[in-house]
Write a protein that holds these residues in place. Structure first.
Motif, PDB file in Angstrom:
ATOM      1  N   LEU A 257       7.123  -8.333  -6.692  1.00  0.00           N
ATOM      2  CA  LEU A 257       5.740  -8.294  -6.192  1.00  0.00           C
ATOM      3  C   LEU A 257       5.391  -6.889  -5.712  1.00  0.00           C
ATOM      4  CD1 LEU A 257       5.769 -11.673  -4.240  1.00  0.00           C
ATOM      5  CD2 LEU A 257       4.382 -11.174  -6.258  1.00  0.00           C
ATOM      6  N   ASN A 258       6.346  -6.270  -5.035  1.00  0.00           N
ATOM      7  CA  ASN A 258       6.123  -4.915  -4.544  1.00  0.00           C
ATOM      8  C   ASN A 258       5.902  -3.953  -5.714  1.00  0.00           C
ATOM      9  OD1 ASN A 258       7.475  -2.114  -3.709  1.00  0.00           O
ATOM     10  ND2 ASN A 258       6.610  -3.064  -1.885  1.00  0.00           N
ATOM     11  N   ALA A 259       6.731  -4.080  -6.744  1.00  0.00           N
ATOM     12  CA  ALA A 259       6.618  -3.194  -7.912  1.00  0.00           C
ATOM     13  C   ALA A 259       5.302  -3.441  -8.646  1.00  0.00           C
ATOM     14  CB  ALA A 259       7.802  -3.420  -8.849  1.00  0.00           C
ATOM     15  N   LEU A 260       4.916  -4.713  -8.687  1.00  0.00           N
ATOM     16  CA  LEU A 260       3.697  -5.096  -9.401  1.00  0.00           C
ATOM     17  C   LEU A 260       2.454  -4.400  -8.814  1.00  0.00           C
ATOM     18  CD1 LEU A 260       3.278  -8.746 -10.449  1.00  0.00           C
ATOM     19  CD2 LEU A 260       1.327  -7.606  -9.450  1.00  0.00           C
ATOM     20  N   ALA A 261       2.460  -4.239  -7.499  1.00  0.00           N
ATOM     21  CA  ALA A 261       1.303  -3.611  -6.841  1.00  0.00           C
ATOM     22  C   ALA A 261       1.045  -2.209  -7.397  1.00  0.00           C
ATOM     23  CB  ALA A 261       1.534  -3.546  -5.332  1.00  0.00           C
ATOM     24  N   PHE A 262       2.121  -1.518  -7.816  1.00  0.00           N
ATOM     25  CA  PHE A 262       1.981  -0.141  -8.301  1.00  0.00           C
ATOM     26  C   PHE A 262       1.463  -0.071  -9.736  1.00  0.00           C
ATOM     27  CE2 PHE A 262       4.748   0.158  -4.710  1.00  0.00           C
ATOM     28  CZ  PHE A 262       4.480   1.383  -4.141  1.00  0.00           C
ATOM     29  N   THR A 263       1.371  -1.229 -10.406  1.00  0.00           N
ATOM     30  CA  THR A 263       0.963  -1.208 -11.807  1.00  0.00           C
ATOM     31  C   THR A 263      -0.542  -1.396 -11.977  1.00  0.00           C
ATOM     32  OG1 THR A 263       1.279  -3.592 -12.121  1.00  0.00           O
ATOM     33  CG2 THR A 263       3.194  -2.175 -12.498  1.00  0.00           C
ATOM     34  N   ALA A 308      -2.799 -13.739 -11.045  1.00  0.00           N
ATOM     35  CA  ALA A 308      -2.170 -14.280 -12.261  1.00  0.00           C
ATOM     36  C   ALA A 308      -0.843 -13.575 -12.528  1.00  0.00           C
ATOM     37  CB  ALA A 308      -3.123 -14.109 -13.450  1.00  0.00           C
ATOM     38  N   ALA A 309      -0.823 -12.266 -12.342  1.00  0.00           N
ATOM     39  CA  ALA A 309       0.411 -11.502 -12.583  1.00  0.00           C
ATOM     40  C   ALA A 309       1.491 -11.872 -11.568  1.00  0.00           C
ATOM     41  CB  ALA A 309       0.109 -10.010 -12.513  1.00  0.00           C
ATOM     42  N   MET A 310       1.092 -12.114 -10.325  1.00  0.00           N
ATOM     43  CA  MET A 310       2.065 -12.493  -9.285  1.00  0.00           C
ATOM     44  C   MET A 310       2.670 -13.863  -9.593  1.00  0.00           C
ATOM     45  SD  MET A 310       0.563 -11.096  -5.632  1.00  0.00           S
ATOM     46  CE  MET A 310      -0.728 -12.293  -5.503  1.00  0.00           C
ATOM     47  N   ARG A 311       1.806 -14.800 -10.000  1.00  0.00           N
ATOM     48  CA  ARG A 311       2.300 -16.148 -10.327  1.00  0.00           C
ATOM     49  C   ARG A 311       3.268 -16.096 -11.510  1.00  0.00           C
ATOM     50  NH1 ARG A 311      -0.369 -20.589  -8.180  1.00  0.00           N
ATOM     51  NH2 ARG A 311      -2.183 -20.102  -6.875  1.00  0.00           N
TER      52      ARG A 311
END
Ligand SMILES: [Zn+2]
Length: 417
Positions: A257-263, A308-311
């Motif tokens: 989730l943390n990495a996803l925030a940077f995308t 959606a990406a987090m789920r």
């Protein structure tokens, strides 16, 4: 400058020294050892802070009114008693170990504006109210910004009065106890405009050397509870390749989730600050893990994609590890977009006063987000030291606070002309 802007120009300036002295005097109520203030909503220290505000308001010749949810309105009359008032304010309650400026600044800046207009003999057509909203912080009754929500028609008064703290004391009872269950009905009246001055509570203005943040709105926010199901087992006997460790799965999700925030651009903020392990025993493989995701972004549509990406990310991690997963919606609030005319008013006032400014989104929620549902609303941010807030060491420069109050004066005068 167009004709309207020229007409709106007011030469009066606030008294920065008086504003600072007022802030420092208020900070003595509930003063904490670390130099901050602790005034939890509807406690005795909140009462004392309210009493001091009311005393100052009366000394300034303002008419004080308290509504049934304890919101305080200190009014400077306009030349047209029938004109809807221009409101400005914020809150006097703080976190348990809060700072000297969060909320308090917006209240005392509004009071200072009314004092300064008097000093300079400036008349306005609309009445002007300096407002104290009850319980913005939400640390006692587990629901912040309640009273401004009632005012704006978003929360029913009866529901708000029934909210209870962990000891079972309701807002209604607590208001009676401190003497601020007023007689006035809550809201339901036209408001010309609402402005709230506030410290930024973030590092952007300071880092960029800007004095004024022209606040465009506040972020959309969604909370999710993620329950990861594995299998408990003996920490000494179950081989590593036979385990269904819920905490290991949850840990991978937190990292993902943390990495996803940077995308994403612009970037959301995603936080996991609440995580529980079952059975939470040092020699049992965790069979369950529950954590809460706090996710925020200025745009609702973008937050849809992020959600959606987090789920998807959490689901894929669970599937790969043979873990069960359930994701539950806890709460969601849409993005707030402040009124374009109010935004322009704030920006133009900063320009007129020669103050360095930039547009900015609020990362935190504010009473202004509720008021935006009921009236044209705008916010003014000023820098705070290192962006620190909700902390005893919260600090801001007197000259920045004065500049923000001067912008507030221009904004209120423009809408009250
Ligand atoms: Zn605040």
């Amino acid at each position: 400058m167009n004709r309207d802007a020229a007409k709106a120009r007011v030469d009066a300036r606030i008294d920065g020294e008086r504003l600072w002295q007022s802030l420092m005097a208020m900070a003595e109520i509930g003063a904490t050892p670390g130099g901050g203030s602790g005034r939890i909503a509807l406690t005795d220290s909140d009462r004392q802070a309210r009493d001091l505000f009311v005393k100052w308001a009366k000394e300034a010749g303002l008419a004080v009114r308290v509504d049934r949810i304890g919101n305080i309105f200190a009014r400077r009359a306009g030349t047209d008693a029938k004109a809807p008032p221009v409101l400005a304010g914020s809150h006097l309650d703080t976190q348990p170990l809060g700072g000297r400026f969060d909320g308090v600044y917006g209240v005392l800046a509004a009071l200072e504006v009314l004092r300064a207009l008097d000093d300079h003999g400036v008349e306005t057509r609309s009445p002007l109210d300096a407002v104290v909203w009850t319980d913005e912080e939400g640390c006692r009754f587990a629901a912040g910004m309640v009273a401004s929500g009632v005012f704006a028609g978003k929360v029913a008064l009866a529901d708000a009065l029934r909210l209870a703290d962990p000891d079972g004391v309701t807002i209604g009872v607590a208001l009676e106890k401190i003497g601020y269950a007023g007689p006035a009905p809550v809201g339901g009246v036209p408001v010309a405009a609402y402005f709230e001055a506030h410290i930024e509570q973030g590092p952007v203005l300071e880092a960029e050397g800007k004095t004024i943040g022209v606040v465009l709105g506040a972020q959309a926010r969604r909370y999710f509870r993620v329950s990861v199901a594995g299998e408990e087992g003996h920490a000494g006997t179950l081989p590593m390749d036979r385990r269904k460790d819920a905490l290991v799965g949850a840990a991978r999700m937190v990292v993902a989730l943390n990495a996803l925030a940077f995308t994403f651009a612009p970037r959301p903020v995603i936080t996991v600050g609440d995580l529980r392990v079952r059975p939470n025993s040092r020699n049992t493989i965790p069979g369950g893990c529950v954590f809460v995701i706090d996710s925020r972004h200025p745009e609702d549509a973008m937050l849809d994609r992020i959600e959606a990406a987090m789920r998807r990310a959490c689901g894929e991690i669970a599937a790969a590890a043979g873990l069960g997963i359930a994701i539950e919606d806890l709460s969601r609030s849409d993005a707030t977009r402040f009124d374009d005319r109010c935004i322009t008013t704030v920006r133009r006032a900063a320009e007129r006063l020669g103050l360095a400014h930039r547009d900015i989104h609020s990362g935190a929620g504010h009473d202004a987000c509720n008021l935006a549902l009921a009236a044209p609303t705008g916010m003014i941010f000023v820098p705070c030291e290192k962006g620190i807030s909700h902390n005893e060491t919260e600090n801001a420069k007197p000259e920045d606070l004065a500049a923000g109050a001067d912008v507030l004066l221009q904004a209120m005068a423009e809408w009250a002309r």
